[in-house]
Motif scaffolding. Sequence first.
Motif, PDB file in Angstrom:
ATOM      1  N   HIS A  94       0.814  -1.224   0.000  1.00 47.31           N
ATOM      2  CA  HIS A  94       0.000   0.000   0.000  1.00 47.31           C
ATOM      3  C   HIS A  94       0.850   1.277   0.000  1.00 47.31           C
ATOM      4  O   HIS A  94       0.513   2.247  -0.659  1.00 47.31           O
ATOM      5  CB  HIS A  94      -1.000   0.009   1.156  1.00 47.31           C
TER       6      HIS A  94
ATOM      7  N   LYS B 121       3.982   1.675  -1.203  1.00 40.94           N
ATOM      8  CA  LYS B 121       4.621   1.833  -2.518  1.00 40.94           C
ATOM      9  C   LYS B 121       3.628   2.350  -3.553  1.00 40.94           C
ATOM     10  O   LYS B 121       3.943   3.246  -4.334  1.00 40.94           O
ATOM     11  CB  LYS B 121       5.189   0.482  -2.997  1.00 40.94           C
ATOM     12  N   ILE B 122       2.432   1.735  -3.562  1.00 39.92           N
ATOM     13  CA  ILE B 122       1.403   2.139  -4.527  1.00 39.92           C
ATOM     14  C   ILE B 122       1.023   3.600  -4.302  1.00 39.92           C
ATOM     15  O   ILE B 122       0.920   4.394  -5.242  1.00 39.92           O
ATOM     16  CB  ILE B 122       0.155   1.229  -4.417  1.00 39.92           C
ATOM     17  N   ALA B 123       0.838   3.976  -3.026  1.00 40.78           N
ATOM     18  CA  ALA B 123       0.448   5.351  -2.692  1.00 40.78           C
ATOM     19  C   ALA B 123       1.542   6.342  -3.114  1.00 40.78           C
ATOM     20  O   ALA B 123       1.248   7.399  -3.685  1.00 40.78           O
ATOM     21  CB  ALA B 123       0.162   5.472  -1.195  1.00 40.78           C
ATOM     22  N   GLU B 124       2.798   5.986  -2.833  1.00 33.90           N
ATOM     23  CA  GLU B 124       3.914   6.873  -3.203  1.00 33.90           C
ATOM     24  C   GLU B 124       3.953   7.102  -4.711  1.00 33.90           C
ATOM     25  O   GLU B 124       4.101   8.225  -5.194  1.00 33.90           O
ATOM     26  CB  GLU B 124       5.248   6.275  -2.736  1.00 33.90           C
ATOM     27  N   LYS B 125       3.811   6.000  -5.467  1.00 35.07           N
ATOM     28  CA  LYS B 125       3.847   6.080  -6.935  1.00 35.07           C
ATOM     29  C   LYS B 125       2.677   6.923  -7.440  1.00 35.07           C
ATOM     30  O   LYS B 125       2.839   7.775  -8.326  1.00 35.07           O
ATOM     31  CB  LYS B 125       3.789   4.657  -7.516  1.00 35.07           C
ATOM     32  N   PHE B 126       1.514   6.704  -6.858  1.00 39.53           N
ATOM     33  CA  PHE B 126       0.302   7.429  -7.241  1.00 39.53           C
ATOM     34  C   PHE B 126       0.488   8.933  -7.040  1.00 39.53           C
ATOM     35  O   PHE B 126       0.221   9.748  -7.921  1.00 39.53           O
ATOM     36  CB  PHE B 126      -0.888   6.917  -6.403  1.00 39.53           C
ATOM     37  N   VAL B 127       0.991   9.300  -5.849  1.00 41.65           N
ATOM     38  CA  VAL B 127       1.173  10.722  -5.511  1.00 41.65           C
ATOM     39  C   VAL B 127       2.262  11.342  -6.385  1.00 41.65           C
ATOM     40  O   VAL B 127       2.168  12.506  -6.800  1.00 41.65           O
ATOM     41  CB  VAL B 127       1.479  10.896  -4.005  1.00 41.65           C
ATOM     42  N   GLU B 128       3.292  10.554  -6.699  1.00 41.32           N
ATOM     43  CA  GLU B 128       4.348  11.044  -7.609  1.00 41.32           C
ATOM     44  C   GLU B 128       3.760  11.429  -8.957  1.00 41.32           C
ATOM     45  O   GLU B 128       4.051  12.485  -9.515  1.00 41.32           O
ATOM     46  CB  GLU B 128       5.409   9.951  -7.826  1.00 41.32           C
ATOM     47  N   ILE B 129       2.898  10.553  -9.496  1.00 37.17           N
ATOM     48  CA  ILE B 129       2.280  10.807 -10.792  1.00 37.17           C
ATOM     49  C   ILE B 129       1.383  12.061 -10.720  1.00 37.17           C
ATOM     50  O   ILE B 129       1.413  12.915 -11.593  1.00 37.17           O
ATOM     51  CB  ILE B 129       1.453   9.578 -11.277  1.00 37.17           C
ATOM     52  N   VAL B 130       0.611  12.149  -9.640  1.00 37.25           N
ATOM     53  CA  VAL B 130      -0.269  13.313  -9.432  1.00 37.25           C
ATOM     54  C   VAL B 130       0.561  14.592  -9.426  1.00 37.25           C
ATOM     55  O   VAL B 130       0.161  15.626  -9.971  1.00 37.25           O
ATOM     56  CB  VAL B 130      -1.068  13.160  -8.108  1.00 37.25           C
TER      57      VAL B 130
ATOM     58  N   GLU C 267       3.567  15.167 -10.719  1.00 39.25           N
ATOM     59  CA  GLU C 267       4.496  15.367 -11.842  1.00 39.25           C
ATOM     60  C   GLU C 267       4.189  16.644 -12.622  1.00 39.25           C
ATOM     61  O   GLU C 267       5.072  17.413 -12.941  1.00 39.25           O
ATOM     62  CB  GLU C 267       4.439  14.165 -12.801  1.00 39.25           C
TER      63      GLU C 267
END
Length: 266
Positions: free
Chosen positions: A248, A250-259, A261
Amino acid sequence: MNKEKVLSLQDVTMRFGPKQVLNGVNLEVYKGQIIGYIGPNGAGKSTTVKIMLGLIEGYEGKIEIFGEEIGNGNGDVSYKRKIGYVPETAELYDNLTACEYLTFTGELYGLNAKEAESKALQLMKEFELESVFYQRLSSFSKGMRQKVLIISSLLHDPELLFLDEPLSGLDANSVMVIKEILDQLAARGKTIFYSSHIMDVVEKISNRIILLVDGRVVADGTFSELQEQSKEGTLEEIFNQITGFSEHKKIAEKFVEIVSEENAHG
């Protein structure tokens, strides 16, 4: 604890085509228990509940409710009069008023129309909804509709209650009221099967928690027993440990990174 058995599942399996949804579920539930029935999406929770309600047939194994075997061609459905059900997504008849819908539901469970209407109005008053008793359900908010569903499941004073995400759309005060209602019903010997993804509510409300993964019961006990077994603090952490879900963060970090960008480039 009361040892009067209300519900028994013995080696219940269910397939939908090639997919095995339940893999030998064994379960015994006793009078006055509040069961928190949890599991990941696709674990088989809704399928189990629908089988017990007599909405799905074609399973293997044996199910007894109130001491009588049900389903798979057994024509006796009288046990259903002692059951209440709040589905996760319910189709209410929008062109009916709350009065018409609740009276109709009460009659289906064996109450006479006058008795059903009177009791429904009293229960609507407790939820501060008496002013909309004669209004069409199409005008109701999600929270109001949910309260009507809860009333419809309890109108006939059932012995066994199945609740699937029953707090959906309710405000904090209403959630407190519903939790207290469930506690008091259990104290009167009613048995409650409570299915939800909101772990902190399940943790607080249940005196027994059953975790289903891939159609199998993988944990069954009180919250403190599950804590001891898994050495974890909250039900959410226990759930993640047993189901093996630790992605959870890792997924959240990646999600927020994309948001973020777009802003970084902007």
